[in-house]
Enzyme design. Sequence first.
Site, mmCIF file in Angstrom:
data_model
loop_
_atom_site.group_PDB
_atom_site.id
_atom_site.type_symbol
_atom_site.label_atom_id
_atom_site.label_comp_id
_atom_site.label_asym_id
_atom_site.label_seq_id
_atom_site.Cartn_x
_atom_site.Cartn_y
_atom_site.Cartn_z
ATOM 1 N N ASP A 45 0.991 -1.040 -0.051
ATOM 2 C CA ASP A 45 0.009 -0.107 -0.093
ATOM 3 C C ASP A 45 0.793 1.441 -0.106
ATOM 4 O OD1 ASP A 45 -2.472 -1.511 0.085
ATOM 5 O OD2 ASP A 45 -2.435 -1.317 2.284
ATOM 6 N N TYR A 178 -3.583 -9.969 4.574
ATOM 7 C CA TYR A 178 -3.869 -8.501 4.763
ATOM 8 C C TYR A 178 -3.676 -8.004 6.141
ATOM 9 C CZ TYR A 178 -5.649 -9.320 -0.101
ATOM 10 O OH TYR A 178 -5.888 -9.643 -1.252
ATOM 11 N N LEU A 199 3.427 0.809 8.763
ATOM 12 C CA LEU A 199 3.699 -0.700 8.265
ATOM 13 C C LEU A 199 4.794 -0.752 7.746
ATOM 14 C CD1 LEU A 199 2.721 -3.425 8.106
ATOM 15 C CD2 LEU A 199 1.255 -2.762 5.705
#
EC number: 5.4.99.25
Length: 302
Positions: A45, A178, A199
Site C-alpha cells: 500500500d 492483509y 507498516l
Amino acid sequence: MYSEFRSIDGIILIDKPYGLSSHETLQKVKGILKIKKMGHTGTLDPLATGMLPMCCGRATKFSQFLMNFKKRYRVIAKLGQKTSTSDSEGQIIHVRPITFTNLQLQKVLKSFHGKIKQIPSMYSAIKYHGHALYKYARQGIVISRKVRDAIIYELKVLGYSYKHKYLELDIICSKGTYIRTLIEDVGEKLNCGAHVISLRRLQVGNYTSFQMIDIKTLNKLVKYNINVLEHILLSVDNAISCFPEVNIVPNVIKNLQNGQKVKTHSGFINQFVRITEGINRRFIGIGKINNINELYSYRLII
C-alpha cells in the site's frame, strides 16, 4: 527508440518509500535503470514502506515464485479506534476504551497463529472488473468480497503502551495476508478496535532488510557508475534457489526447447527443479520431473 533501454537481468530489492504506490515505485526505478521489461512482486500500500522485490529482464519469468514466499512485517497499531480504511488515513468511526490485560493480549494474539480466514478491506488493491477495490470505496461503492485463507507463522509483541494506546508487532505470514485486516480483527477480539498507523515489510523469503536499496541511493549510484548494478542485482535464478538442481548435458537442451522430455535419475518426482547445463552449471530455467523421472521444461531463459 528502444536503443535507449538497457538489457539488464536480475532481481533488485527496493525499499519502497512512504506515499508511493507499488506501481509508481516501479516506474521510478524503471526510469533510473532505463529498463524496458521490469515488474514488482507483491503489492505494498502507499502508506507502507519496505521491501518490494523487482524482477528485471529475464528474471520476470520467475516472479510468481517470489510472490509465494513468506513475508515479514513490523506494524504499529493504534488501539481504541476503528477507522473507515483500517489505517490512519480513514475517518474514525468507533472509539472504545482499552480494558484488556497483558494475559488477554497474549491469548488473543495466539488465537491468530496458524491458518486464518480474512475478508479483505474495501481499501485494498484487489482488482474487481479491472479496477482496485479502493477506487470503488472512494466512490462509496461496497463490493462483496470472498473470504480468503492466510497463514500466520509468528505474531510477536515488540512494544505496547497503554498510555499512548499503541501496539507494535512483528509478523511473519503467508502471501495474501492483509495486515490491515489482521490488525482490525485483533482489535475486535480485544474489544477495543484498532487500526494501522505504520507498516513496514522487512523480509520476503530469505531476502533481508540489509539487502534493500532505496530509490534515492540507487539513483545516485547509477549516475555515478552503472557498473555498480553488478553488486546490487541478484542473479536471475536467485528467486528459485530453494529448488533442487538437475544438471543436464548440453546436447539435450534442444530437446527441452522443443517441448520434449529428458530422462533423468534425479528422484525429485513431481517437483520444480532448477535446470543447469554442463560442467559450469549454467542456469537455463525451471523444469519439473514427472512420476517416471522424466524432466520437462516449465520456463526457460535460452
